[in-house]
Write a protein that holds these residues in place. Structure first.
Motif, PDB file in Angstrom:
ATOM      1  N   PRO A  63       0.940  -1.172  -0.041  1.00 16.58           N
ATOM      2  CA  PRO A  63      -0.076  -0.026  -0.033  1.00 16.58           C
ATOM      3  C   PRO A  63       1.032   1.197  -0.119  1.00 16.58           C
ATOM      4  O   PRO A  63       0.472   2.278  -0.575  1.00 16.58           O
ATOM      5  N   VAL A  64       1.929   1.117   0.571  1.00 13.29           N
ATOM      6  CA  VAL A  64       2.754   2.436   0.642  1.00 13.29           C
ATOM      7  C   VAL A  64       3.272   2.761  -0.545  1.00 13.29           C
ATOM      8  O   VAL A  64       3.286   3.758  -1.080  1.00 13.29           O
ATOM      9  N   PHE A  65       3.918   1.805  -1.053  1.00 17.09           N
ATOM     10  CA  PHE A  65       4.529   2.046  -2.594  1.00 17.09           C
ATOM     11  C   PHE A  65       3.406   2.192  -3.606  1.00 17.09           C
ATOM     12  O   PHE A  65       3.770   2.761  -4.685  1.00 17.09           O
ATOM     13  N   SER A  66       2.274   2.002  -3.507  1.00 13.25           N
ATOM     14  CA  SER A  66       1.142   2.085  -4.407  1.00 13.25           C
ATOM     15  C   SER A  66       0.773   3.525  -4.409  1.00 13.25           C
ATOM     16  O   SER A  66       0.005   4.098  -5.392  1.00 13.25           O
ATOM     17  N   LEU A  67       1.069   4.308  -3.286  1.00 14.02           N
ATOM     18  CA  LEU A  67       0.724   5.781  -3.225  1.00 14.02           C
ATOM     19  C   LEU A  67       1.629   6.711  -4.470  1.00 14.02           C
ATOM     20  O   LEU A  67       1.146   7.567  -4.706  1.00 14.02           O
ATOM     21  N   VAL A  68       2.502   5.942  -5.177  1.00 14.32           N
ATOM     22  CA  VAL A  68       3.222   6.665  -5.951  1.00 14.32           C
ATOM     23  C   VAL A  68       2.144   6.840  -7.319  1.00 14.32           C
ATOM     24  O   VAL A  68       2.442   7.764  -8.213  1.00 14.32           O
ATOM     25  N   LEU A  69       1.084   6.187  -7.321  1.00 16.11           N
ATOM     26  CA  LEU A  69       0.070   6.023  -8.277  1.00 16.11           C
ATOM     27  C   LEU A  69      -1.010   7.162  -8.190  1.00 16.11           C
ATOM     28  O   LEU A  69      -1.842   7.505  -8.773  1.00 16.11           O
ATOM     29  N   ASP A  70      -0.993   7.803  -6.974  1.00 15.15           N
ATOM     30  CA  ASP A  70      -2.084   8.572  -6.683  1.00 15.15           C
ATOM     31  C   ASP A  70      -1.878   9.986  -7.161  1.00 15.15           C
ATOM     32  O   ASP A  70      -0.681  10.541  -7.491  1.00 15.15           O
ATOM     33  N   LYS A  71      -2.756  10.708  -7.625  1.00 12.13           N
ATOM     34  CA  LYS A  71      -2.770  11.948  -8.515  1.00 12.13           C
ATOM     35  C   LYS A  71      -3.616  12.962  -7.826  1.00 12.13           C
ATOM     36  O   LYS A  71      -4.773  12.564  -7.285  1.00 12.13           O
ATOM     37  N   SER A 108      -3.753  16.518 -17.462  1.00 11.81           N
ATOM     38  CA  SER A 108      -4.190  17.554 -18.288  1.00 11.81           C
ATOM     39  C   SER A 108      -4.379  18.809 -17.550  1.00 11.81           C
ATOM     40  O   SER A 108      -3.792  19.862 -17.861  1.00 11.81           O
ATOM     41  N   VAL A 109      -4.693  18.988 -16.417  1.00 12.38           N
ATOM     42  CA  VAL A 109      -4.857  19.947 -15.605  1.00 12.38           C
ATOM     43  C   VAL A 109      -3.519  20.135 -14.915  1.00 12.38           C
ATOM     44  O   VAL A 109      -3.262  21.552 -14.843  1.00 12.38           O
ATOM     45  N   GLU A 150       1.444  26.339 -11.805  1.00  9.73           N
ATOM     46  CA  GLU A 150       1.480  27.023 -10.727  1.00  9.73           C
ATOM     47  C   GLU A 150       0.996  26.254  -9.647  1.00  9.73           C
ATOM     48  O   GLU A 150       1.143  26.542  -8.258  1.00  9.73           O
ATOM     49  N   LEU A 151       0.145  24.949  -9.712  1.00 11.25           N
ATOM     50  CA  LEU A 151      -0.315  24.163  -8.720  1.00 11.25           C
ATOM     51  C   LEU A 151       0.808  23.680  -7.819  1.00 11.25           C
ATOM     52  O   LEU A 151       0.810  23.546  -6.532  1.00 11.25           O
ATOM     53  N   TYR A 152       2.081  23.087  -8.330  1.00 12.42           N
ATOM     54  CA  TYR A 152       2.953  22.768  -7.846  1.00 12.42           C
ATOM     55  C   TYR A 152       4.241  23.761  -7.529  1.00 12.42           C
ATOM     56  O   TYR A 152       5.304  23.292  -7.068  1.00 12.42           O
ATOM     57  N   LYS A 153       3.917  25.154  -7.633  1.00 13.19           N
ATOM     58  CA  LYS A 153       4.762  26.265  -7.376  1.00 13.19           C
ATOM     59  C   LYS A 153       5.058  26.082  -5.659  1.00 13.19           C
ATOM     60  O   LYS A 153       6.521  26.223  -5.372  1.00 13.19           O
ATOM     61  N   TYR A 202      -5.552  22.544  -5.390  1.00 15.93           N
ATOM     62  CA  TYR A 202      -6.001  21.638  -6.497  1.00 15.93           C
ATOM     63  C   TYR A 202      -7.499  21.397  -6.699  1.00 15.93           C
ATOM     64  O   TYR A 202      -8.232  21.147  -7.532  1.00 15.93           O
ATOM     65  N   SER A 203      -7.982  21.616  -5.329  1.00 14.72           N
ATOM     66  CA  SER A 203      -9.525  21.388  -4.959  1.00 14.72           C
ATOM     67  C   SER A 203     -10.285  22.095  -5.876  1.00 14.72           C
ATOM     68  O   SER A 203     -11.458  21.746  -6.389  1.00 14.72           O
TER      69      SER A 203
END
Length: 191
Positions: A33-41, A46-47, A53-56, A187-188
């Motif tokens: 489960p911890v390693f599967s967190l890399v798939l989380d978005k 596209s967004v 700037e979301l990741y600024k 991002y919400s």
């Protein structure tokens, strides 16, 4: 939890969990489960490309600070304390039952906290959670000398594990919901 356990019993140096359980927790039982967190978005690709700037904020190093680290420590102490004291309050007669109850609660708490961290579920994440549970159940069956098989199949075991896990997780879920309501992430707004 080991510190709490030792402190309750006058700083004795007896391990709460057998070595294979501690190694299993750090590797096999919680790895997927911890390693599967890399798939989380947070947002769709596209967004993210449209609004870089979301990741600024990530470049400023505000995500992992000393404050964040100490919040994680406080959460860990809270959950460990609830699980340890809860198991001792619900303790019946056999120490092996305390080990079974506490370790199962710790594992379920970890899997639940990982599940609550996920923003966008992926099929592999579900498989990872289920695989961890399945591996733990197999370990319960295989290592009969460390677990009381008859006790594991009782309603007494199930309600104690459920109650302890609920008390260790539900307040944190409520706090997380309040925080998301009062201070939603950037991002919400784009979802």
């Amino acid at each position: 939890m080991q510190i709490i356990f030792s402190a309750i019993f006058y700083i004795i140096s007896v391990a709460l969990f057998p070595g294979f359980l501690m190694v299993g927790y750090a590797t096999i039982f919680t790895m997927f489960p911890v390693f599967s967190l890399v798939l989380d978005k947070d947002v769709a690709d596209s967004v993210a490309m449209t609004y870089p700037e979301l990741y600024k904020d990530l470049t400023k190093g505000r995500e992992l600070t000393v404050k964040t680290f100490f919040i994680w420590i406080v959460i860990s102490i809270y959950q460990g304390g609830v699980i340890m004291y809860g198991a001792l309050l619900l303790f019946d007669s056999d120490f092996i039952h305390v080990v079974s109850i506490t370790f199962t609660s710790v594992l379920l708490t970890e899997l639940l906290m990982v599940a609550l961290t996920i923003r966008t579920w992926h099929f592999v994440m579900i498989l990872a959670e289920l695989a961890s549970l399945a591996i733990y159940v197999i370990a319960l069956v295989v290592f009969k000398s460390y677990f009381d098989q008859a006790f594991l199949l009782t309603w007494n075991f199930a309600w104690k594990v459920f109650a302890i896990t609920a008390v260790s997780c539900i307040p944190l879920v409520i706090l997380k919901c309040i925080r998301m309501k009062l201070r939603p992430p950037i991002y919400s707004k784009l979802r």
